[in-house]
Design a protein around this motif. Structure first.
Motif, PDB file in Angstrom:
ATOM      1  N   SER A   1       0.819  -1.201   0.000  1.00 45.53           N
ATOM      2  CA  SER A   1       0.000   0.000   0.000  1.00 45.53           C
ATOM      3  C   SER A   1       0.862   1.265   0.000  1.00 45.53           C
ATOM      4  N   PHE A   2       0.497   2.234  -0.848  1.00 46.71           N
ATOM      5  CA  PHE A   2       1.098   3.563  -0.855  1.00 46.71           C
ATOM      6  C   PHE A   2       0.098   4.554  -0.278  1.00 46.71           C
ATOM      7  N   GLY A   3       0.618   5.524   0.495  1.00 44.39           N
ATOM      8  CA  GLY A   3      -0.260   6.520   1.079  1.00 44.39           C
ATOM      9  C   GLY A   3       0.343   7.906   1.068  1.00 44.39           C
ATOM     10  N   TYR A   4      -0.551   8.894   1.136  1.00 45.14           N
ATOM     11  CA  TYR A   4      -0.143  10.297   1.231  1.00 45.14           C
ATOM     12  C   TYR A   4      -0.979  10.960   2.315  1.00 45.14           C
ATOM     13  N   LYS A   5      -0.344  11.781   3.139  1.00 52.17           N
ATOM     14  CA  LYS A   5      -1.068  12.476   4.189  1.00 52.17           C
ATOM     15  C   LYS A   5      -0.463  13.855   4.407  1.00 52.17           C
ATOM     16  N   ASN A   6      -1.319  14.800   4.838  1.00 50.88           N
ATOM     17  CA  ASN A   6      -0.867  16.112   5.276  1.00 50.88           C
ATOM     18  C   ASN A   6      -1.772  16.557   6.429  1.00 50.88           C
ATOM     19  N   ASP A   7      -1.765  17.814   6.753  1.00 52.42           N
ATOM     20  CA  ASP A   7      -2.539  18.287   7.894  1.00 52.42           C
ATOM     21  C   ASP A   7      -4.042  18.155   7.689  1.00 52.42           C
ATOM     22  N   HIS A   8      -4.472  18.087   6.430  1.00 56.21           N
ATOM     23  CA  HIS A   8      -5.901  18.064   6.142  1.00 56.21           C
ATOM     24  C   HIS A   8      -6.406  16.712   5.650  1.00 56.21           C
ATOM     25  N   SER A   9      -5.555  15.945   4.990  1.00 62.53           N
ATOM     26  CA  SER A   9      -6.079  14.811   4.241  1.00 62.53           C
ATOM     27  C   SER A   9      -5.191  13.581   4.347  1.00 62.53           C
ATOM     28  N   LYS A  10      -5.788  12.458   3.950  1.00 62.96           N
ATOM     29  CA  LYS A  10      -5.069  11.198   3.852  1.00 62.96           C
ATOM     30  C   LYS A  10      -5.678  10.409   2.694  1.00 62.96           C
ATOM     31  N   VAL A  11      -4.810   9.871   1.820  1.00 66.56           N
ATOM     32  CA  VAL A  11      -5.228   9.054   0.683  1.00 66.56           C
ATOM     33  C   VAL A  11      -4.365   7.808   0.653  1.00 66.56           C
ATOM     34  N   GLU A  12      -4.983   6.657   0.381  1.00 63.82           N
ATOM     35  CA  GLU A  12      -4.215   5.423   0.368  1.00 63.82           C
ATOM     36  C   GLU A  12      -4.757   4.487  -0.696  1.00 63.82           C
ATOM     37  N   ALA A  13      -3.848   3.797  -1.406  1.00 64.70           N
ATOM     38  CA  ALA A  13      -4.200   2.806  -2.419  1.00 64.70           C
ATOM     39  C   ALA A  13      -3.517   1.491  -2.069  1.00 64.70           C
ATOM     40  N   LEU A  14      -4.283   0.406  -2.081  1.00 64.83           N
ATOM     41  CA  LEU A  14      -3.825  -0.880  -1.552  1.00 64.83           C
ATOM     42  C   LEU A  14      -4.061  -1.988  -2.556  1.00 64.83           C
ATOM     43  N   TYR A  15      -3.126  -2.943  -2.588  1.00 60.72           N
ATOM     44  CA  TYR A  15      -3.288  -4.191  -3.344  1.00 60.72           C
ATOM     45  C   TYR A  15      -2.978  -5.354  -2.412  1.00 60.72           C
ATOM     46  N   PHE A  16      -3.785  -6.423  -2.493  1.00 61.38           N
ATOM     47  CA  PHE A  16      -3.504  -7.605  -1.678  1.00 61.38           C
ATOM     48  C   PHE A  16      -3.593  -8.862  -2.532  1.00 61.38           C
ATOM     49  N   SER A  17      -2.913  -9.906  -2.069  1.00 58.67           N
ATOM     50  CA  SER A  17      -2.967 -11.217  -2.705  1.00 58.67           C
ATOM     51  C   SER A  17      -3.074 -12.271  -1.597  1.00 58.67           C
ATOM     52  N   ASN A  18      -4.143 -13.051  -1.635  1.00 59.72           N
ATOM     53  CA  ASN A  18      -4.419 -14.067  -0.634  1.00 59.72           C
ATOM     54  C   ASN A  18      -4.350 -15.432  -1.321  1.00 59.72           C
ATOM     55  N   ASP A  19      -3.345 -16.260  -0.951  1.00 61.09           N
ATOM     56  CA  ASP A  19      -3.141 -17.537  -1.651  1.00 61.09           C
ATOM     57  C   ASP A  19      -3.833 -18.714  -0.971  1.00 61.09           C
ATOM     58  N   SER A  20      -4.671 -18.485   0.026  1.00 57.39           N
ATOM     59  CA  SER A  20      -5.357 -19.592   0.690  1.00 57.39           C
ATOM     60  C   SER A  20      -6.470 -20.155  -0.192  1.00 57.39           C
ATOM     61  N   GLU A  21      -6.886 -21.382   0.091  1.00 53.77           N
ATOM     62  CA  GLU A  21      -7.849 -22.090  -0.750  1.00 53.77           C
ATOM     63  C   GLU A  21      -9.265 -21.938  -0.212  1.00 53.77           C
ATOM     64  N   TYR A  22     -10.203 -21.699  -1.118  1.00 54.13           N
ATOM     65  CA  TYR A  22     -11.624 -21.580  -0.776  1.00 54.13           C
ATOM     66  C   TYR A  22     -12.423 -22.498  -1.695  1.00 54.13           C
ATOM     67  N   ALA A  23     -13.731 -22.597  -1.430  1.00 55.61           N
ATOM     68  CA  ALA A  23     -14.645 -23.345  -2.289  1.00 55.61           C
ATOM     69  C   ALA A  23     -15.810 -22.441  -2.674  1.00 55.61           C
ATOM     70  N   ASN A  24     -16.143 -22.415  -3.942  1.00 59.52           N
ATOM     71  CA  ASN A  24     -17.301 -21.678  -4.427  1.00 59.52           C
ATOM     72  C   ASN A  24     -18.563 -22.315  -3.849  1.00 59.52           C
ATOM     73  N   ALA A  25     -19.399 -21.520  -3.191  1.00 58.26           N
ATOM     74  CA  ALA A  25     -20.575 -22.052  -2.500  1.00 58.26           C
ATOM     75  C   ALA A  25     -21.586 -22.661  -3.463  1.00 58.26           C
ATOM     76  N   LEU A  26     -21.638 -22.174  -4.696  1.00 58.45           N
ATOM     77  CA  LEU A  26     -22.608 -22.683  -5.665  1.00 58.45           C
ATOM     78  C   LEU A  26     -22.073 -23.890  -6.416  1.00 58.45           C
ATOM     79  N   THR A  27     -20.869 -23.747  -7.006  1.00 59.41           N
ATOM     80  CA  THR A  27     -20.324 -24.799  -7.867  1.00 59.41           C
ATOM     81  C   THR A  27     -19.444 -25.791  -7.116  1.00 59.41           C
ATOM     82  N   LYS A  28     -19.051 -25.454  -5.890  1.00 57.44           N
ATOM     83  CA  LYS A  28     -18.129 -26.254  -5.066  1.00 57.44           C
ATOM     84  C   LYS A  28     -16.722 -26.287  -5.647  1.00 57.44           C
ATOM     85  N   GLN A  29     -16.460 -25.455  -6.638  1.00 53.38           N
ATOM     86  CA  GLN A  29     -15.136 -25.379  -7.245  1.00 53.38           C
ATOM     87  C   GLN A  29     -14.122 -24.840  -6.244  1.00 53.38           C
TER      88      GLN A  29
END
Length: 371
Positions: free
Chosen positions: A206-234
């Motif tokens: 994540s990159f962020g910018y802040k000053n006395d008045h404001s704060k802005v942040e942009a984030l990217y994440f990657s989660n490699d854990s395994e899940y199952a689709n509730a409909l297709t069970k994939q």
């Protein structure tokens, strides 16, 4: 929420004790009882490690005792989800959590004239990312938190966090965190320190910018854990997502703060596709009392839209909400009432009862600084 008060003259050690209680009424609920209550006692301790000529950082610990819960919500280990009929209301007050939980146990250190900060140990990615624009935890409900594999902040799991300040305004922070829902399901109280869960890890940048008045942040994440689709069970893994949020404070203005956020979950098998919110807050006085207004939308992915149609007759892919909240402080007590109206709830958290077209949620968050 963790507020420390020094109890030793040399200020090496700080201790805090806070009581938090959430009472909530939902016009449409997953169960017959429309009222639910959940409380927690949060104990915290900081120990600063000083050498003769060197600061060796701070050891931090936090332990949460859960209680004051009624049985309004479903047991999520055997049913779908508890909650109030939409993600926006959320399964906030579940009754199947462990009676106590180690929430934090880290070594924190600032380096290079405070330009670099690191934190390692049992922690939670929500402590560092997705800074809360809203003042009330009950209506901070961006679904990107779930897709990141993160349990709520009262859970601690293995993680390492790094922050680098390029200057007083621009910064970058990153971390890698264990995905450990095993702790929640088996009520291990955060005391299983092993590394063999094999559920995966989430990386955040994540990159962020802040000053006395404001704060802005942009984030990217990657989660490699395994899940199952509730409909297709994939089975699927490698969920990615982005989040952008901002907060702007006005000086000498009736409108004290304007904030917003947008999240996109880059995995079609996850429940939600995207979410956005926009809100405003007015500070009533210097003590911190305020009133706030927020509105936004969340949208299900196609498979979960079809799944909830089968499960509970849901006809709504996009949910729209508006919420009003306030905070009133009196000495060591803060009362934070809120009300939320939801159009076309997606019924994701409704379990297998029938669908509905709107919902009203009212609640009171009470926080007491015991020490």
């Amino acid at each position: 929420m963790l507020i420390s008060t020094p109890i030793l003259a040399d200020d090496h050690f700080k201790f805090s004790a806070n009581l938090v209680d959430l009472a909530m009424y939902s016009d449409e609920s997953s169960v017959d009882d429309q009222f639910t209550n959940s409380g927690a006692l949060i104990l915290g301790a900081d120990y600063k490690i000083f050498g003769t000529d060197y600061d060796f950082g701070t050891l931090k610990a936090q332990y949460t005792f859960n209680g004051l819960n009624n049985d309004a919500q479903l047991n999520t280990t055997t049913n779908w989800f508890g909650g109030v009929g939409s993600y926006v209301g959320g399964a906030i007050a579940m009754n199947d959590i462990a009676p106590s939980q180690l929430s934090l146990l880290t070594w924190d250190k600032k380096w290079g004239n405070d330009q670099v900060f690191t934190s390692v140990g049992r922690t939670n990615l929500r402590r560092y990312f997705l800074f809360n624009n809203c003042q009330n935890l009950a209506i901070c409900t961006d679904p990107i938190k779930g897709s990141m594999g993160s349990l709520p902040a009262n859970y601690g799991y293995w993680g390492a966090y790094f922050k680098y300040n390029f200057n007083e305004h621009l910064y970058f922070h990153s971390g890698i965190f264990e995905v450990n829902t095993d702790d929640y399901v088996h009520e291990k109280k955060g005391l299983d320190f092993s590394f063999h869960h094999d559920l995966g890890y989430t990386q955040v940048y994540s990159f962020g910018y802040k000053n006395d008045h404001s704060k802005v942040e942009a984030l990217y994440f990657s989660n490699d854990s395994e899940y199952a689709n509730a409909l297709t069970k994939q089975k699927y893994s490698d969920t990615d997502g982005i989040n952008v949020r901002f907060s702007y404070d006005f000086k000498d203005s009736y409108l004290s703060n304007l904030y917003g956020a947008y999240s996109q979950i880059l995995e079609k098998n996850q429940p939600y596709d995207h979410y956005w919110e926009l809100g405003a807050m007015h500070k009533i006085n210097a003590r911190g009392d305020h009133i706030g207004l927020k509105f936004g939308q969340s949208e299900l992915n196609d498979d979960f839209y079809a799944f909830t149609q089968q499960l509970n007759g849901n006809q709504h892919k996009t949910t729209t909400f508006v919420s009003f909240d306030a905070a009133i402080k009196y000495k060591k007590v803060t009362f934070s009432p809120f009300v939320q109206y939801i159009w076309n709830p997606d019924n994701y958290y409704r379990s297998n009862q029938g669908g509905f077209d709107h919902n009203v949620i009212m609640g009171l968050l009470t926080q007491v600084k015991l020490y």
